[in-house]
Design an enzyme around this catalytic site. Sequence first.
Site: not given
Length: 227
Positions: A185, A190
């Site tokens: 996150h 990511d």
Amino acid sequence: MASPDYTGIAARVLESLGMAVARKSFQLVPVSDGPCELAQREFAVLDIETTGGKPEDERIIEIAALVLKDGAIVRSFSQLVDPERHIPPFITKLTGINSEMVSSRPHIGEVLPRFLDFAADAVMVAHHSDFDIGFITASAKRIGLEFGNEVLCTRKLGKYILPWLPSHSLSTIADFFGIDIRNRHRALGDAEATTKILDIFLRYVQRRGLKTFNELKQLERGQFQLF
């Protein structure tokens, strides 16, 4: 970037397909002659963090991307963004990004032009492209920029490349391939995981005979099946 050893990954994919590794199933799939367009294309694999879920109402607080070409990362981008508004507590809890961290960072009007120059004409890739590209498009429109890059979604591709998985979230696919997501996150963590997934997908579909971006988009839309 050195090419990873995909032997174990290939074995897991083949086993999930009910194929025996000893049959060398990947090698038995004919690959058409001629140059491979996919190996020559640049893919800008991005991830963003935002103040909320609606592109029209919320703002970007972080953008990161890695450009992948023929299995190698050729350039990278990572930038926190001042959204010019308070970051809600639930976003801070999810991402670790708070208002103080972005208060001295550049606004989207400065960051997005740099990001689009960085990406150039690369295919824009995200794991949930409707979300990420939705924010990029809305932000570009808000500051008077044009955004017209081709787009690819690894989540949608995953539905047809890994149809047996119970879900096709970033975490589920990364776990299947044994990919650790660094700083989940956060945009760069990511984006790195999504890049590794895309690299595996591209190598696999080329083994299955796909050579063009148009063929890859057809697979993404479910217009043909690999199995």
